[in-house]
Every structure is written in C-alpha cells, then in structure tokens.
Design a protein around this motif. Structure first.
Motif: not given
Length: 648
Positions: A363-389
């Motif tokens: 709600f702090r960055l991803l949602v406002p980015s999408l609302e502004a029309g931008f699609t993210p491109s970034t690297d993931y944290r190592t602890d958030r790779m693989g199946v996360k929910g």
C-alpha cells in the motif's frame, strides 16, 4: 608599448594597491566579466517558460497579511535572482549569494539590466564597500523570500542549538503546515525540471512512446555537520538540565536532518510518517554515517531498447528528504511527477533496487506505482524467493501465481541458484519450463477493484499443461506439453483454482510483486542492469567535483533543506541542459562521420597556372557530374573532384 586594457588597470594600479586593480578590489577578486546578453536572454526565457514565477507570486499573495500596509517594491525580483542562479550553474560556479550579487551588480550590460529590471550599479570606488553590502543584502533577501514560500521546516538557523532547544523545535513543528509547504517545494522542482525536459527536440523526447524511469536515493551534505539522535535525545536533554549553557559544547544547527548510512553494516530504515527515526551511529559499529539529507532522483531509461542511446537520460523528477523517513512515499511522488512530465508519453516501467519494492508494504509503494501507470522492475530479497503464500490454491512465486502441482524443483529454481546448487543456464531453463504452470489471465473478465481473474493453465483454448482433472476442449490440437501426474493431486485438498473455472486474485498482496519482465529472465536482467547502471552513473555525475557536485555543501552555503532543494534544482536543470546539448553534439559528430566526404582540391588545382593569361594550360575542362557533363572554360575557377584530370 603594448596597449593596456583600461577596464582592468584603473588608477591605483601601481601605487597604493600594488599589482591589484580597483576593479578587482570592488569585486573581491571574483569574475567581473560582463555576461553575454544573449545568454542572459536565453536563461531568462527559460525561467519564464517554466511557469515558476507565476506560482511564486500566487504563493506570495496567499501568504500575505491582508491587514498589512505593504512595503516598497523589492530591489531584486524573483525573475532576476533565478536567472542569476542559472547563469552561475552554467558557468560551473558555486551557488553563493555573494556571487549572485556580484553578477547582478557588476556583470550585466544595460540591455540585460533592462530585461531583468535591475537598476544600474554605482561604480564609485570610495563608496564601494557600502554599495556592495547593499547589493548583497538585497540578493539574500530575494532568496529568502523564495525560501519562506516553500520551507516546510522553518526555524532559526544562525546559531548552534542545545539538545533542549532541538527538542522544543521538534515539539513546535506543525506537521500540517509542513505537508503544504513540502508540496510547494516539490512543485518548484517539478516545473523547473519539466522545463528542462521540454527543451529537447520533439523527435528525441518521443523516441520512445513511454516514460520508463529508474529511481534511487543519494546522500546530500548539510553546511553544518553536527548532528543528534532522536533515540538518545531525551537522555541528552536530562543531562543538560541545570548545566551552564556557556559550558556546553556547540550542538547541531538544523533540527530537520538525519543520519544516512553511506557504507558498512548499518541499516537503511524506512519509517512512515509519525514514526521516530532512531538511526544513530553506535560505538564499535562498522558503518559510515553522515549527517545530512538524501536526494530522491528519477532518471529516464529505455525498456524497449536498453542501452540504445535513443535519448539522453535526464533527471525527470527529484526531491530532498530526511534520511530513513518516508522512502516509499518519496518514491511515489517521483513516479507521479514522471508520469505527468509529458502527456504524450505513457507511464512504462519503474526500476528500483531492494530498498524500495522489496522492503515496502504494497500500500506504500506498489499500489501507488500501479495507480500512476508504472509497472515495477526490481530485484527480490533472498528470503522472499520461492513459494511465499498463495490464494485459492494458487502459489505466489516471484511475481506470478502457479498451479499447486508445479514441480518443486521449478518453484525453488531461484533459491537453488543463489545457493549455487545449479548454474545460470539451468536456472534459465527451469524458469522457462516453469512458465507452463503459470495461471492464465482470463480475458475480458469483470473482477472486483484491484483484482485480476486467473484460471488453471490446463483450461482455455491454449492450455499449457495437461491435467487429469481437466478435460481438453474438443477439437483442440494435441501438443506436447508438461503433464500434471495423477499421484501429485490430492483431491481432498483441492482448492478453488482446481475446482472452478477461475478465481479472483489480488496480486498486490504478494510479498514478491509482479514485474514488467519475468524475474531472472535474460530480458529482465538486461533491462535491470541498464536501469541500475543509468541511475548510478547519474548519481556519480551529479556528485563528481565539477559543474554540479550536489553533494558538497560548501558550494551552497545557505542552511535548511528548502534552500538546499532550490539550489540543487538549479543544478539539476543545468545538468539536464548540458546533457541535451552533449547528446545533440554527439549526433552531429556521428552525422558528420557517416556523411560522404568531398575531398578538397590542392591549391595548384584551385588557382590559375598562369596569372597573366588566367589559364590552366589545358584549355577547356569537362567535369563529369552523374550522367551529364558540364563544360567549363579554362578561365572560370571551379572546384573539381580530385579524380578529374588536369593535364593530359
């Protein structure tokens, strides 16, 4: 005897002042050369073109006391001061008010003075000290009139403070007023950068149909380096109680700055509004802390053709903020500014490092980015790779939702690569194979706000896997595709995605958000490297000693974050103008290099062989040109290709 320039050799050159002229004394040794009136007119037109003058006048009227009697007109206008500051950045000079005053007082001709509405300065040497002081004071007042209109953190900044005084300043801070004036300050930067962006030729601005950006933070120093920690502020205040103020060591000056971790093991935090920043240097801690601010910068990049140099990588949005505070919110404002800089450009891809999307709640960055029309491109944290929910039986894996029966070696491919269990080619092969198990978007489907309708990859007209729970459509071509094995299906635990035709997913709830390119793919790596290199290169150029050097506080000695942002805005505008000029220069060089060259004739072939008869000795000359031939008399001087024979 050589002629002496009387402009620099006034009376007193060889007597009282030795080898120093009165002109040099008046200017205190600074540059006193007259500025080209053409440059003054050009810079002044850019200031007017930005629209910032109308905005400053509007804010002045809004803040004016309606019951006041008013006063005499200002000696130096906003237009004159901003023009002088941009001229100084053009010259690569520090943005000191003394230099701006010298420029307005001594370095303008009558034409430029009339244009800027600046009075003619007196040149009397006997009274130059008082006259210089008056011009300097008027220039400083003009600058502070601007700062008062945009300063979100007003305070006294002429003396150092005790921790008790710092605590009182923080208590008296008006958060609502700060939001209003922070918006003004960012708007000032926005319109000035927008002006510099629009100085590009149209075909270069629109070389790409979309606005792709890469954004980041970089440290900016303060004129005073003494800091404090909110974590230890209360204890410092208690220790000052009952102490003689004259015996206390000089404390900080600016209450609204913070500690930035430049290197080492210190953490870069992202506190939300209302939270207390407890970042502070610790004893024995292996980290490099510096007291100051951070510049938030967004640079234009190219996602369609990374590294192709189709347009210059300009700074399209910028702001200053306190380190560790509202990092995600500052990035959101950058993206909103970048999206509106040119209405003809659609928002595209927004690239960032792990400090942003990887650490911020959606709600702090991803949602406002999408609302502004931008699609993210970034690297993931190592602890958030693989199946996360997951949801409805679908598995959330690195920006996408997958079938619950996806093989584990495919789901954990990125984690295995980081653990060096597989090599890069194997990783790419597994990521490509994993695409077959990705849930499909159901086209033309109505979903709740913020959600997307997905269905099993074994359904639809173009299934990508074969599943015994799903029947392929009659008549569909049978293709070789991955198959879900019956023993992998636990029917008693089947969820919505396996029992219904589709399910609605909120992709913003994923720890690893969706991206413009498949994470880990060659396309993703190529763009991400290009975007990160672009922003890091821009930071390096802006902080390198030379024309810009936004990091060094000694080149902008006025205190306070508002003054720093106004000055850095001027430096960024000049930086953009120089990049545009350099880009166009490179294009002209390339055009000259690739254009066919017409060889020059030797002198003996360009002039008459006999100056008395004006002949070449060969009679009439016939020069072929294409398929036709032009016959010229020998008495007519012509430029001929070298291959044309002059003698037989």
């Amino acid at each position: 005897m050589s002629t002496i320039d009387t402009d620099y050799h006034l009376p007193g050159y060889t007597t009282e002042f030795g080898g120093i002229t009165e002109r040099e004394i008046i200017g205190r040794g600074r540059n006193m050369q007259t500025v080209d009136p053409g440059l003054v007119a050009l810079v002044e037109s850019r200031v007017r073109k930005s629209g910032v003058l109308e905005q400053l006048e509007r804010w002045s009227a809004e803040d004016a006391n309606p019951d006041g009697m008013g006063g005499r007109p200002a000696a130096i206008s906003f237009r004159a001061l901003l023009t002088a500051m941009l001229i100084l950045t053009h010259e690569g000079a520090p943005l000191h008010m003394s230099r701006a005053a010298t420029l307005l007082q001594h370095r303008l001709d009558d034409q430029s003075r009339t244009l800027l509405g600046v009075s003619k300065a007196s040149t009397a040497f006997a009274t130059h000290t008082a006259i210089n002081a008056r011009w300097y004071n008027n220039t400083v007042r003009a600058f502070h009139r601007i700062i008062r209109l945009v300063d979100p953190y007003p305070q006294e900044r002429y003396t150092s403070k005790t921790h008790t005084q710092i605590q009182q300043i923080l208590k008296d801070h008006d958060a609502d007023r700060a939001d209003k004036y922070k918006a003004r300050l960012d708007h000032f930067t926005r319109v000035m950068l927008n002006m510099s962006f629009m100085e590009q030729p149209r075909h270069i601005r629109r070389a790409s149909k979309q606005m792709d950006v890469s954004f980041d933070q970089t440290y900016v120093g303060t004129p005073t380096t003494k800091g404090y920690s909110k974590k230890h502020l209360n204890s410092r205040v208690r220790s000052e109680q009952g102490a003689d103020l004259g015996q206390l060591a000089p404390g900080p000056v600016d209450a609204f700055a913070g500690w930035h971790v430049k290197s080492g093991k210190g953490e870069r935090n992202d506190y939300q509004k209302g939270e207390v920043d407890e970042t502070a240097p610790g004893r024995g801690e292996y980290a490099d802390y510096e007291w100051g601010w951070v510049a938030n910068l967004a640079v234009r990049v190219d996602s369609e053709a990374p590294g192709s140099n189709r347009f210059p990588g300009l700074v399209v949005a910028a702001s200053l903020s306190i380190p560790n505070m509202e990092v995600a919110e500052e990035a959101t404002r950058l993206l909103q500014t970048a999206a509106a800089i040119d209405p003809t450009l659609e928002p595209g891809v927004a690239d960032a490092d792990k400090q942003y999307y990887a650490n911020s709640k959606s709600f702090r960055l991803l949602v406002p980015s999408l609302e502004a029309g931008f699609t993210p491109s970034t690297d993931y944290r190592t602890d958030r790779m693989g199946v996360k929910g997951g949801d409805h039986g679908g598995l959330f894996v690195e920006g996408h939702v997958y079938c619950p029966s996806t093989p584990k070696h495919l789901l954990n491919a990125s984690k295995m690569f980081l653990a060096k269990e597989i090599d890069a080619p194997t990783l790419r092969a597994r990521l490509e194979e994993r695409k077959s198990y990705r849930l499909h978007v159901k086209e033309k489907a109505k979903t709740p706000a913020g959600k997307v309708l997905l269905r099993c990859p074994a359904l639809g007209k173009a299934p990508t896997v074969t599943c015994p729970l799903r029947e392929l459509m009659v008549g569909a071509a049978i293709k070789a595709r991955p198959e879900v094995k019956p023993e992998e299906i636990e029917e008693e635990f089947l969820d919505t995605i396996c029992t219904q035709h589709s399910a609605a997913f909120d992709l913003t709830e994923m720890q690893s958000p969706p991206q413009a390119f498949d994470y880990g793919s060659e396309e993703w790596e190529q763009f991400h490297d290009h975007a990160r290199n672009s922003i890091e290169s821009e930071n390096g150029q802006l902080k390198t000693s030379g024309n810009d050097d936004i990091e060094t506080a000694g080149r902008r000695k006025v205190r306070g974050i508002a003054a720093a942002q106004v000055m850095i805005t001027m430096l960024l505008v000049n930086h953009n103008i120089r990049k545009i000029a350099a880009f166009l220069s490179d294009k002209e060089k390339e055009k000259a290099r690739t254009s066919p060259r017409i060889p020059l004739l030797r002198r003996r072939d360009r002039v008459w062989a006999n100056k008395y008869t004006k002949t070449t000795g060969n009679g009439d000359l016939t020069i072929p040109r294409g398929t036709a031939a032009i016959t010229l008399k020998a008495t007519e001087p012509v430029a001929r290709p070298i291959s044309t024979p002059l003698r037989t």
